[in-house]
Each structure stands twice: as C-alpha cells, then as structure tokens.
Design a protein around this motif. Structure first.
Motif, PDB file in Angstrom:
ATOM      1  N   SER A 296       0.852  -1.196   0.000  1.00 34.37           N
ATOM      2  CA  SER A 296       0.000   0.000   0.000  1.00 34.37           C
ATOM      3  C   SER A 296       0.892   1.252   0.000  1.00 34.37           C
ATOM      4  N   TRP A 297       0.278   2.415  -0.140  1.00 39.80           N
ATOM      5  CA  TRP A 297       1.047   3.656  -0.149  1.00 39.80           C
ATOM      6  C   TRP A 297       1.824   3.824   1.158  1.00 39.80           C
ATOM      7  N   GLU A 298       1.142   3.589   2.281  1.00 36.74           N
ATOM      8  CA  GLU A 298       1.793   3.759   3.590  1.00 36.74           C
ATOM      9  C   GLU A 298       3.003   2.828   3.710  1.00 36.74           C
ATOM     10  N   MET A 299       2.799   1.628   3.207  1.00 37.65           N
ATOM     11  CA  MET A 299       3.889   0.663   3.299  1.00 37.65           C
ATOM     12  C   MET A 299       5.050   1.087   2.394  1.00 37.65           C
ATOM     13  N   ARG A 300       4.721   1.632   1.240  1.00 41.60           N
ATOM     14  CA  ARG A 300       5.798   2.088   0.343  1.00 41.60           C
ATOM     15  C   ARG A 300       6.595   3.202   1.023  1.00 41.60           C
ATOM     16  N   VAL A 301       5.891   4.087   1.726  1.00 41.35           N
ATOM     17  CA  VAL A 301       6.591   5.145   2.462  1.00 41.35           C
ATOM     18  C   VAL A 301       7.536   4.512   3.485  1.00 41.35           C
ATOM     19  N   ALA A 302       7.021   3.529   4.218  1.00 40.64           N
ATOM     20  CA  ALA A 302       7.857   2.891   5.253  1.00 40.64           C
ATOM     21  C   ALA A 302       9.075   2.223   4.622  1.00 40.64           C
ATOM     22  N   ILE A 303       8.862   1.604   3.467  1.00 36.65           N
ATOM     23  CA  ILE A 303       9.987   0.919   2.822  1.00 36.65           C
ATOM     24  C   ILE A 303      11.037   1.927   2.337  1.00 36.65           C
ATOM     25  N   ILE A 304      10.576   3.027   1.748  1.00 33.92           N
ATOM     26  CA  ILE A 304      11.538   4.045   1.286  1.00 33.92           C
ATOM     27  C   ILE A 304      12.350   4.555   2.474  1.00 33.92           C
TER      28      ILE A 304
ATOM     29  N   VAL B 222      16.330  13.317   3.882  1.00 38.26           N
ATOM     30  CA  VAL B 222      15.436  13.452   2.731  1.00 38.26           C
ATOM     31  C   VAL B 222      14.068  13.972   3.195  1.00 38.26           C
ATOM     32  N   PRO B 223      13.610  15.084   2.615  1.00 43.40           N
ATOM     33  CA  PRO B 223      12.331  15.653   3.065  1.00 43.40           C
ATOM     34  C   PRO B 223      11.146  14.728   2.780  1.00 43.40           C
ATOM     35  N   ASP B 224      10.100  14.873   3.605  1.00 45.83           N
ATOM     36  CA  ASP B 224       8.919  14.031   3.462  1.00 45.83           C
ATOM     37  C   ASP B 224       8.265  14.148   2.088  1.00 45.83           C
ATOM     38  N   ASP B 225       8.238  15.380   1.540  1.00 43.41           N
ATOM     39  CA  ASP B 225       7.531  15.496   0.254  1.00 43.41           C
ATOM     40  C   ASP B 225       8.214  14.655  -0.827  1.00 43.41           C
ATOM     41  N   VAL B 226       9.523  14.485  -0.717  1.00 45.50           N
ATOM     42  CA  VAL B 226      10.227  13.647  -1.692  1.00 45.50           C
ATOM     43  C   VAL B 226       9.821  12.184  -1.513  1.00 45.50           C
TER      44      VAL B 226
ATOM     45  N   ASN C 212      18.873   4.784  -7.725  1.00 40.47           N
ATOM     46  CA  ASN C 212      19.146   5.767  -8.781  1.00 40.47           C
ATOM     47  C   ASN C 212      19.117   7.196  -8.253  1.00 40.47           C
ATOM     48  N   ILE C 213      18.183   7.461  -7.349  1.00 42.53           N
ATOM     49  CA  ILE C 213      18.099   8.814  -6.785  1.00 42.53           C
ATOM     50  C   ILE C 213      19.356   9.128  -5.968  1.00 42.53           C
ATOM     51  N   ILE C 214      19.770   8.158  -5.183  1.00 43.87           N
ATOM     52  CA  ILE C 214      20.977   8.374  -4.378  1.00 43.87           C
ATOM     53  C   ILE C 214      22.183   8.605  -5.293  1.00 43.87           C
ATOM     54  N   ALA C 215      22.289   7.773  -6.319  1.00 39.99           N
ATOM     55  CA  ALA C 215      23.427   7.897  -7.224  1.00 39.99           C
ATOM     56  C   ALA C 215      23.415   9.254  -7.928  1.00 39.99           C
ATOM     57  N   GLU C 216      22.237   9.673  -8.337  1.00 39.30           N
ATOM     58  CA  GLU C 216      22.123  10.965  -9.037  1.00 39.30           C
ATOM     59  C   GLU C 216      22.606  12.099  -8.121  1.00 39.30           C
ATOM     60  N   SER C 217      22.171  12.051  -6.883  1.00 36.13           N
ATOM     61  CA  SER C 217      22.526  13.148  -5.987  1.00 36.13           C
ATOM     62  C   SER C 217      24.022  13.104  -5.653  1.00 36.13           C
ATOM     63  N   LEU C 218      24.525  11.896  -5.579  1.00 36.80           N
ATOM     64  CA  LEU C 218      25.906  11.720  -5.175  1.00 36.80           C
ATOM     65  C   LEU C 218      26.892  12.002  -6.296  1.00 36.80           C
TER      66      LEU C 218
ATOM     67  N   ILE D 200      19.196  15.484  -1.856  1.00 40.71           N
ATOM     68  CA  ILE D 200      18.062  14.929  -2.592  1.00 40.71           C
ATOM     69  C   ILE D 200      16.868  15.854  -2.383  1.00 40.71           C
ATOM     70  N   ASN D 201      16.391  16.478  -3.454  1.00 43.09           N
ATOM     71  CA  ASN D 201      15.208  17.327  -3.318  1.00 43.09           C
ATOM     72  C   ASN D 201      14.141  16.873  -4.310  1.00 43.09           C
ATOM     73  N   LEU D 202      13.006  17.549  -4.273  1.00 38.00           N
ATOM     74  CA  LEU D 202      11.881  17.110  -5.076  1.00 38.00           C
ATOM     75  C   LEU D 202      12.191  17.153  -6.576  1.00 38.00           C
ATOM     76  N   GLU D 203      12.887  18.187  -6.973  1.00 40.19           N
ATOM     77  CA  GLU D 203      13.185  18.351  -8.398  1.00 40.19           C
ATOM     78  C   GLU D 203      14.033  17.168  -8.902  1.00 40.19           C
ATOM     79  N   LEU D 204      15.021  16.822  -8.109  1.00 40.68           N
ATOM     80  CA  LEU D 204      15.893  15.706  -8.484  1.00 40.68           C
ATOM     81  C   LEU D 204      15.092  14.399  -8.521  1.00 40.68           C
ATOM     82  N   ALA D 205      14.251  14.192  -7.488  1.00 43.46           N
ATOM     83  CA  ALA D 205      13.464  12.963  -7.428  1.00 43.46           C
ATOM     84  C   ALA D 205      12.540  12.863  -8.638  1.00 43.46           C
ATOM     85  N   GLU D 206      11.933  13.974  -8.997  1.00 46.03           N
ATOM     86  CA  GLU D 206      11.011  13.959 -10.140  1.00 46.03           C
ATOM     87  C   GLU D 206      11.737  13.540 -11.420  1.00 46.03           C
TER      88      GLU D 206
END
Ligand code: ADP
Ligand code: MG
Length: 496
Positions: free
Chosen positions: A322-330, A342-346, A367-373, A380-386
C-alpha cells in the motif's frame, strides 16, 4: 586535495597506469574479499550505495588500486568509512604494509563499458553474493545454504500487505517442521517472496547454526537434476545412478527452501524427483518452504499429487504494498544507506509514483541516491526525485516483460478473432496465421521456454512453437506486409 590523503590511502588523479590483466584479476579477487570483510561491519545497502561503483584495477606490491568516480566520491568514502577501511588494511588483507590507492575515473582511460553514467549502472547491477556463508561439516563436506545475509527479518518491513506471511514466517522460524509444513508463499513479482523465505532460513540458522538449511531456485533445482541424470542415467525404480547422490543430499536437509516453483510447469521428470524428496522430508518432519508467483490453482501442467502436497500445510500470500507501506519501505532503505536528510515530500512523491513492486522502489531509490551523489552532487530534493522517477518509469515501462496473455489478446484483437480461436486447434488459414504470429511474439518478447509457450497456447508442443517462430522469422525477412502486421501488434502491446 592533499587534505584527505592518509598514510594508508593514496589518491592519484591522473590514473594513467597501464594495468596488466593478471594483476587486475588478483585485484578483483582481493577487492571481493575486501567487500566481504566490509560487509561484516556495514549494512548491505551502504555497501551497495558507496562501494559498488568502485572498480578494482590492480594489485601489486601490496598496493590495491581502486578506481572511484570522482574526488568528491573519494572524500565522502573517506569521511564515512575511514575507520572500517583502515581496520581491514590493518588486519593484513593486503599483506605487510598494505595500502589502498585510489585513482579517479577519467573517460577513455579505462576499458570499463560506458553508458551515459557508468556509476549508476554499476550500482543497479551490483551482485556480490554476500554471505552465502559456507560451513564446513564434520565429515569434511562443504555446505553452503545459498542464503544472502541481507535477507533478514530485521530488514523486512512489515505491513498490511504481508502481515499473514510474516506471521507464518515467524512461526516457522520458531518451530521448523511444526504445524506450518509445508509453507507456500505466493505473490506477484518483486513483492518480497525471496526476501521473506530466505529470512526464515537465516533466522533458523541464527538460532541453530548446525541445521542444514538449503535454499535454491526452481530453475537451479531443475538444472541440478537434469545434469545429474545426463551424467549418470538415474533410474528411480531402483534408485541407482548419479542422481542418487543428489537424492541423498536433499533427503539429508533439515530445511529446504525452493523458490519460484511456478517454474516446475511442464517438467514432469523434475516434478517426480521433487515429489520423492517432498515425501521423504515431510515424513521426517523437516521443514519445506516454497514460493510461487502464481496461486497454486493457476499452475498449469503440474501433477495433481504434487499440487495436493503443496497445499497440505499453509498457504500465505503477499500483496503489492500500500502507499503507507511504500513510504515505510523508502524510509527504511534510505536509513540503511545512511541517508537521513530526505524531506517528506520527496518520500511521498516516490511512494505515489512507484507502485508496482518493492524491487522497483528499491531500484528507483538507488538511482536517486546515485544521481545526488555523482551527478548533481547536491541534496536529494523534489526536483531531483522527479527527474529520476520520470527516467526510471520510462525504463521500467520499456523493459517490463510482456505477458503471453497480452500477446494473445493483442493478436486476436488485430485479426478480429477470439482468443479462444488462437488457443484452439483450428487450422483455418487466418487462425493458424494469427496463432503463428502470436507464438513468434511470445518467443521473441518473453523469457519463456518453447515448452511453456506451448502450454500457454492451449497445450501445443514445443515443436509447434519452434516451427511457427522460424516460419514467421524467415518470412519477415522478405515480406513487408508481415513486417507491418508484427509492428502494429507490437505497438498495440506497448499500449496495453
Ligand atoms: P520477489 O521474490 O517477490 O520477486 P524479492 O524478495 O526479491 O521479491 O524482493 C525484491 C527486493 O525488494 C529485494 O531487494 C528485497 O530485499 C526488497 N524487499 C521486498 N520486500 C521488502 C520488505 N517488506 N521490506 C524491505 N525490503 C523488501
Ligand atoms: Mg524472488
């Protein structure tokens, strides 16, 4: 730059050395050992994030040369993991006075295959087989459970979608061979079946290191079986031959974990062997755990007696998260990679957009971590995540495997006939032609064997599939009209 040079680490940004292939082979082995030692102190996710992009280059005079993507990357590793790295060097892995020398990646200097971003591809392709720790048994036998250390209960996020499966898994770890025997875990692709069944094995071993816990996938099981038959012509009726050794190996296990049993479809010999092993283990109250990506009732061409055995114990399913679970996994995955800011909105954005499986979620985070690194070198911000999520969804969609059902559906639609006509044995010209095209596409676009494709086409044999595939393939070379038909069906498939 000299600020972060230490006694044992050297940084060389020219990287012009010409490394011989023999010493690079030794370098690879040494680096693998290095990573194994690191994995005793660091979490797998940290290793995946920080160390998988490093390429061992050369090992000479106790100096191990490794290639890092950038000087920043070097600085970050130094900052975070200096202690662990020095610990390993001091343990003598590299020999007396051993040193680690860093060289910085420069395009064109090394033969490393390059895509747009080599570091990123490396991270996702990372496959060091950690911790399938080998045990030496009293009789000198080397026994390896095949379990990955990182697949533990602690690393497994629990939620509504896997509640029952986790409860059963704990119960089994507490009392292997008890009332939940056998246990069948079923669920879609990438929802955590392998992780969970391996976690049971790891937990049992943690409590009782002497138990013979053995994990393998069904294709590996089939391979072992067919190879041993080919070698020694095993005959079940008298139990003689080479597979006998295999047979007694399996029957000596305390816990057998067989992953992805949907791959037993259409393999009667292997099923027979499985059946014998099952009975023997079950009668001795040894634990058996299976996983499947289809519910048992949908498994085609598996012997009734085996299906009924699978259902003797408990069947639990894992639903997509579920969405909540995906949040927990991230959150968990970021925490494992030691990334805390990492901010919540991301996090919410990723959870909303990556829905299909936990595997995709994990891939996207890497991939997000690698991109930021490595690329933006920023937080890691919203723009990068998008940006990464968009790119990621593009690739996921392209590489997503096409199902045979969809191929049959799209082909039937194109020719305005029914799916059942494709599955039937009717030989009218148009139906036979549509069927051949669908079989061709199934062979080209999926990873199924000829046998499985035949089964999915209403029980045709593999020779029919092979014939159809060859026929269409040959004709495609000379017939433009056929070319267009196939292209049209493919593009319809992409829209499904
Ligand atoms: P399956 O076998 O169902 O295809 P896997 O067990 O291979 O899926 O899971 C895919 C990836 O997602 C693995 O890296 C696994 O560790 C991770 N994963 C799956 N479920 C969870 C979970 N509940 N918590 C944390 N990680 C998970
Ligand atoms: Mg799996």
């Amino acid at each position: 730059m000299t600020d972060f040079l230490t006694n044992s680490h050297d940084l060389n940004s020219s990287g012009m050395d010409d490394f011989s292939s023999r010493s690079s082979e030794v370098a690879r082995d040494t680096w693998k050992k290095f990573l194994e030692l690191l994995s005793q102190n660091l979490r797998q996710a940290e290793i995946k994030t920080w160390f998988s992009v490093i390429v061992p280059k050369d090992f000479e005079n106790n100096v191990l040369t490794i290639q890092v993507p950038s000087t920043d990357f070097y600085a970050m590793i130094e900052k975070r993991y200096n202690k662990e790295i020095n610990g390993i060097i001091e343990s003598g892995l590299l020999g007396k006075g051993g040193k680690l020398k860093y060289v910085v990646y420069q395009q064109g200097l090394f033969e490393t295959p390059r895509t747009d971003n080599p570091a990123q591809t490396k991270i996702t392709d990372f496959k060091y087989p950690y911790g399938s720790s080998q045990q030496k048994k009293e009789n000198g036998e080397v026994f390896s459970s095949n379990l990955l250390i990182r697949h533990t209960f602690e690393n497994f996020v629990k939620g509504e979608s896997n509640e029952l499966a986790v409860a059963a898994a704990f119960a089994i770890a507490n009392n292997p061979g008890g009332s939940y025997n056998p246990c069948l875990v079923y669920g879609g692709v990438g929802v955590g079946k392998t992780h969970l069944v391996q976690a049971i094995g790891n937990e049992i071993l943690k409590r009782n290191p002497d138990k013979r816990v053995y994990y393998l996938t069904t294709p590996d099981f089939t391979n072992q079986f067919t190879t041993s038959i080919a070698r020694d012509k095993f005959d079940f009726s008298n139990g003689k031959g080479g597979a006998k050794k295999l047979d007694s190996f399996y029957k000596s296990l305390d816990v057998l974990i067989l992953d992805d049993i949907q791959n037993l479809e259409g393999k009667p010999g292997t099923q027979d062997f499985m059946y014998q092993i099952f009975n023997s283990l079950y009668n001795q109250k040894r634990q058996i755990i299976f996983s499947s990506d289809k519910p048992i009732s949908q498994l085609k061409s598996i012997e009734e007696r085996l299906i009924s055995r699978f259902q003797w114990g408990i069947t639990v399913d894992i639903q997509p998260p579920s969405w909540e679970m995906r949040v927990a996994i991230i959150q968990k995955k970021l925490e494992e990679a030691n990334i805390n800011d990492v901010p919540d909105d991301v996090i919410h954005y990723i959870a909303t957009n990556i829905k299909d499986s936990i595997r995709s979620l994990e891939g996207c985070i890497v991939n997000i971590i690698a991109e930021s690194l490595l690329v933006t070198k920023s937080e890691i911000n919203l723009e990068l995540a998008e940006r990464v999520v968009h790119k990621f969804l593009g690739t996921v969609r392209r590489s997503k495997s096409v199902s045979i059902e969809n191929i049959i559906f799209a082909t039937a639609e194109y020719f305005k006939i029914s799916e059942n006509q494709i599955l039937s044995r009717k030989r009218t010209k148009e139906i036979a032609f549509a069927r051949q095209i669908a079989m061709y596409l199934a062979k080209e676009m999926t990873n199924y064997t000829l046998e499985s494709i035949g089964l999915n086409f209403g029980g045709k044999d593999h020779a029919t599939v092979l014939y159809s595939h060859n026929m269409i393939k040959e004709n495609l070379k000379k017939n433009n009209e056929l070319h267009d038909i196939v292209a049209d069906i493919k593009s319809a498939l992409a829209k499904l």
